[in-house]
Design an enzyme around this catalytic site. Sequence first.
Site, PDB file in Angstrom:
ATOM      1  N   GLY A 158      71.128  -5.255  74.074  1.00  8.38           N
ATOM      2  CA  GLY A 158      70.409  -4.359  73.168  1.00  8.38           C
ATOM      3  C   GLY A 158      69.458  -3.405  73.843  1.00  8.38           C
ATOM      4  N   HIS A 167      56.830  -4.624  79.329  1.00  8.89           N
ATOM      5  CA  HIS A 167      56.146  -3.449  78.754  1.00  8.89           C
ATOM      6  C   HIS A 167      54.961  -3.827  77.872  1.00  8.89           C
ATOM      7  CE1 HIS A 167      60.010  -0.824  79.450  1.00  8.89           C
ATOM      8  NE2 HIS A 167      59.308  -1.018  80.556  1.00  8.89           N
ATOM      9  N   GLN A 195      61.912  -6.010  77.513  1.00 11.08           N
ATOM     10  CA  GLN A 195      61.185  -4.739  77.453  1.00 11.08           C
ATOM     11  C   GLN A 195      60.450  -4.655  76.111  1.00 11.08           C
ATOM     12  OE1 GLN A 195      63.997  -1.370  79.019  1.00 11.08           O
ATOM     13  NE2 GLN A 195      65.268  -3.086  78.382  1.00 11.08           N
ATOM     14  N   CYS A 207      39.818  -2.451  75.559  1.00 13.91           N
ATOM     15  CA  CYS A 207      38.948  -1.283  75.717  1.00 13.91           C
ATOM     16  C   CYS A 207      39.256  -0.611  77.058  1.00 13.91           C
ATOM     17  CB  CYS A 207      37.491  -1.726  75.655  1.00 13.91           C
ATOM     18  SG  CYS A 207      36.355  -0.433  76.186  1.00 13.91           S
TER      19      CYS A 207
HETATM   20  C1  BJW Z   1      71.816  -3.010  69.586  1.00 15.25           C
HETATM   21  C2  BJW Z   1      71.789  -3.357  68.239  1.00 15.25           C
HETATM   22  C3  BJW Z   1      72.154  -4.687  67.898  1.00 15.25           C
HETATM   23  C4  BJW Z   1      71.167  -1.277  68.427  1.00 15.25           C
HETATM   24  N1  BJW Z   1      72.494  -5.543  68.857  1.00 15.25           N
HETATM   25  N2  BJW Z   1      72.162  -3.882  70.512  1.00 15.25           N
HETATM   26  C5  BJW Z   1      63.305  10.232  86.145  1.00 15.25           C
HETATM   27  C6  BJW Z   1      64.256   9.334  86.583  1.00 15.25           C
HETATM   28  C7  BJW Z   1      63.998   7.972  86.587  1.00 15.25           C
HETATM   29  C8  BJW Z   1      62.783   7.495  86.164  1.00 15.25           C
HETATM   30  C9  BJW Z   1      61.848   8.393  85.719  1.00 15.25           C
HETATM   31  C10 BJW Z   1      62.100   9.741  85.726  1.00 15.25           C
HETATM   32  N3  BJW Z   1      60.995  10.361  85.232  1.00 15.25           N
HETATM   33  C11 BJW Z   1      60.067   9.435  84.930  1.00 15.25           C
HETATM   34  C12 BJW Z   1      60.577   8.230  85.239  1.00 15.25           C
HETATM   35  C13 BJW Z   1      59.925   6.933  85.057  1.00 15.25           C
HETATM   36  C14 BJW Z   1      59.928   6.481  83.606  1.00 15.25           C
HETATM   37  C15 BJW Z   1      61.366   6.515  83.056  1.00 15.25           C
HETATM   38  O1  BJW Z   1      62.128   5.582  83.217  1.00 15.25           O
HETATM   39  N4  BJW Z   1      61.737   7.579  82.370  1.00 15.25           N
HETATM   40  C16 BJW Z   1      63.117   7.770  81.892  1.00 15.25           C
HETATM   41  C17 BJW Z   1      63.159   7.753  80.369  1.00 15.25           C
HETATM   42  C18 BJW Z   1      63.636   9.049  82.469  1.00 15.25           C
HETATM   43  N5  BJW Z   1      59.396   5.131  83.628  1.00 15.25           N
HETATM   44  C19 BJW Z   1      58.088   4.902  83.626  1.00 15.25           C
HETATM   45  O2  BJW Z   1      57.266   5.784  83.528  1.00 15.25           O
HETATM   46  C20 BJW Z   1      57.679   3.455  83.784  1.00 15.25           C
HETATM   47  N6  BJW Z   1      56.687   3.340  84.779  1.00 15.25           N
HETATM   48  C21 BJW Z   1      56.904   3.719  86.058  1.00 15.25           C
HETATM   49  O3  BJW Z   1      57.976   4.183  86.427  1.00 15.25           O
HETATM   50  O4  BJW Z   1      55.818   3.530  86.878  1.00 15.25           O
HETATM   51  C22 BJW Z   1      55.880   4.125  88.165  1.00 15.25           C
HETATM   52  C23 BJW Z   1      55.275   5.505  88.054  1.00 15.25           C
HETATM   53  C24 BJW Z   1      53.914   5.630  88.162  1.00 15.25           C
HETATM   54  C25 BJW Z   1      53.350   6.897  88.067  1.00 15.25           C
HETATM   55  C26 BJW Z   1      54.175   8.017  87.841  1.00 15.25           C
HETATM   56  C27 BJW Z   1      55.532   7.867  87.693  1.00 15.25           C
HETATM   57  C28 BJW Z   1      56.101   6.600  87.804  1.00 15.25           C
HETATM   58  C29 BJW Z   1      57.058   2.915  82.499  1.00 15.25           C
HETATM   59  C30 BJW Z   1      58.032   2.874  81.370  1.00 15.25           C
HETATM   60  C31 BJW Z   1      57.327   2.418  80.106  1.00 15.25           C
HETATM   61  C32 BJW Z   1      58.265   2.436  78.876  1.00 15.25           C
HETATM   62  N7  BJW Z   1      57.488   2.250  77.700  1.00 15.25           N
HETATM   63  C33 BJW Z   1      58.153   2.160  76.419  1.00 15.25           C
HETATM   64  C34 BJW Z   1      57.057   2.051  75.339  1.00 15.25           C
HETATM   65  C35 BJW Z   1      56.431   0.648  75.349  1.00 15.25           C
HETATM   66  C36 BJW Z   1      55.316   0.531  74.377  1.00 15.25           C
HETATM   67  C37 BJW Z   1      55.753   0.660  72.957  1.00 15.25           C
HETATM   68  O5  BJW Z   1      56.762   0.088  72.510  1.00 15.25           O
HETATM   69  O6  BJW Z   1      55.048   1.333  72.245  1.00 15.25           O
HETATM   70  O7  BJW Z   1      59.000   1.011  76.394  1.00 15.25           O
HETATM   71  S1  BJW Z   1      59.282   3.490  76.080  1.00 15.25           S
HETATM   72  C38 BJW Z   1      60.472   2.514  75.248  1.00 15.25           C
HETATM   73  O8  BJW Z   1      61.724   2.489  75.988  1.00 15.25           O
HETATM   74  C39 BJW Z   1      59.926   1.076  75.288  1.00 15.25           C
HETATM   75  C40 BJW Z   1      61.175   0.278  75.553  1.00 15.25           C
HETATM   76  O9  BJW Z   1      60.845  -0.987  76.101  1.00 15.25           O
HETATM   77  C41 BJW Z   1      61.943   1.168  76.507  1.00 15.25           C
HETATM   78  C42 BJW Z   1      63.414   0.870  76.574  1.00 15.25           C
HETATM   79  O10 BJW Z   1      64.048   1.107  75.366  1.00 15.25           O
HETATM   80  P1  BJW Z   1      65.177   0.112  74.861  1.00 15.25           P
HETATM   81  O11 BJW Z   1      64.630  -1.216  74.617  1.00 15.25           O
HETATM   82  O12 BJW Z   1      66.337   0.178  75.773  1.00 15.25           O
HETATM   83  O13 BJW Z   1      65.528   0.733  73.402  1.00 15.25           O
HETATM   84  P2  BJW Z   1      66.478   1.928  72.988  1.00 15.25           P
HETATM   85  O14 BJW Z   1      66.117   2.340  71.623  1.00 15.25           O
HETATM   86  O15 BJW Z   1      66.517   2.977  74.041  1.00 15.25           O
HETATM   87  O16 BJW Z   1      67.944   1.260  72.954  1.00 15.25           O
HETATM   88  C43 BJW Z   1      68.321   0.321  71.962  1.00 15.25           C
HETATM   89  C44 BJW Z   1      69.717  -0.174  72.269  1.00 15.25           C
HETATM   90  O17 BJW Z   1      70.039  -1.199  71.342  1.00 15.25           O
HETATM   91  C45 BJW Z   1      70.797   0.908  72.111  1.00 15.25           C
HETATM   92  O18 BJW Z   1      71.637   0.878  73.258  1.00 15.25           O
HETATM   93  C46 BJW Z   1      71.586   0.466  70.878  1.00 15.25           C
HETATM   94  O19 BJW Z   1      72.976   0.784  70.941  1.00 15.25           O
HETATM   95  C47 BJW Z   1      71.377  -1.038  70.903  1.00 15.25           C
HETATM   96  N8  BJW Z   1      71.477  -1.730  69.620  1.00 15.25           N
HETATM   97  N9  BJW Z   1      71.431  -2.295  67.474  1.00 15.25           N
HETATM   98  C48 BJW Z   1      72.533  -5.151  70.117  1.00 15.25           C
HETATM   99  N10 BJW Z   1      72.182  -5.122  66.567  1.00 15.25           N
HETATM  100 ZN    ZN Z   2      34.340  -1.646  75.962  1.00 18.48          ZN
END
Ligand code: BJW
Ligand code: ZN
Length: 255
Positions: free
Chosen positions: A191, A120, A102, A128
């Site tokens: 993670g 992601h 991710q 653009c």
């Molecule tokens: C360690 C550590 C160490 C610390 N060792 N571990 C309701 C229910 C279900 C779904 C939805 C809903 N409402 C909306 C949705 C859909 C939505 C969603 O899931 N929302 C939920 C939050 C509720 N999803 C979307 O919108 C996705 N698209 C989609 O569904 O399309 C269909 C659709 C179309 C039209 C309308 C609606 C739906 C797209 C999701 C895009 C996510 N984008 C981001 C930003 C990316 C760009 C950027 O970085 O700028 O992606 S958000 C952010 O979260 C990023 C990450 O990839 C993603 C996940 O986070 P991650 O990696 O898990 O990080 P953290 O910080 O959360 O966790 C870190 C972990 O590490 C922790 O557990 C720590 O304990 C651990 N840790 N140190 C090991 N040393």
């Molecule tokens: Zn352009």
Amino acid sequence: MSIDFPDTLLKTLSAAHAVAAFTGAGVSAESGVPTFRGNEGIWTRFKPEELANLAAFMKNPELVWEWYRARKTIIAGVEPNAAHKALAALEELYGDVTIVTQNIDNLHRRAGSRTVVELHGNIERNYCMTCGTPASNASVLSADGAPRCEVEGCGGLVRPDVVWFGEMLPEDEWDRAVRAMARADVVLSIGTSGVVYPAASLPLTAKQQGALLVEINPEPTPLTPHADVFLRGPAGSILPDIVSVLRAHRAVQNR
Ligand code: BJW
Ligand code: ZN
């Protein structure tokens, strides 16, 4: 070795042919890339849903770009850590290793992993929104405010090539991830808080399809009750331990 390595894990890992890792921001935390959620997260001032979406970008592209420029700068200055390197080293042990990430920081590839699926997007790319032409990192980093397309007569708004909330994941990457999960004998979920969908469904699907699900995280997550093995701790310690144990095991087998 510092971790308690369950027998079931060693048995399944030593017999496995295909391994998939599902990674999140925690894997890059020990490189110095802030995570999204929790006390250490970068999203304490803004919730992820408030900034990482198209409506927020269209409303205030300068603010969103300020945040992406800061993150691009952090990421350009860090190195892969022991967790990324251990995952790359799995390729010495298995013929089929897929990293489904991710993360947008490119650190798995920089560590040497060859099969990386980026769900992601990638923060090193920009494009653009009007004509789709890629824009270089140098040009977006040096722009004042929100960068504009340099194609003659275009001038469209440039955005980072990442997936925001409400946007579809890239179809080919999603298909590759689904296929990797389907053939994996073992899935390591590392993670990630496991709250962002559809990505978070992948390890659950893999388990339903028969893979052993191993979670590595210092904290429990919503995935933890579904994990066959939960290894609690930082990825940068646990993954190198796993690789050492497997190397030792292979050496004994090959004697
Ligand atoms: C360690 C550590 C160490 C610390 N060792 N571990 C309701 C229910 C279900 C779904 C939805 C809903 N409402 C909306 C949705 C859909 C939505 C969603 O899931 N929302 C939920 C939050 C509720 N999803 C979307 O919108 C996705 N698209 C989609 O569904 O399309 C269909 C659709 C179309 C039209 C309308 C609606 C739906 C797209 C999701 C895009 C996510 N984008 C981001 C930003 C990316 C760009 C950027 O970085 O700028 O992606 S958000 C952010 O979260 C990023 C990450 O990839 C993603 C996940 O986070 P991650 O990696 O898990 O990080 P953290 O910080 O959360 O966790 C870190 C972990 O590490 C922790 O557990 C720590 O304990 C651990 N840790 N140190 C090991 N040393
Ligand atoms: Zn352009």
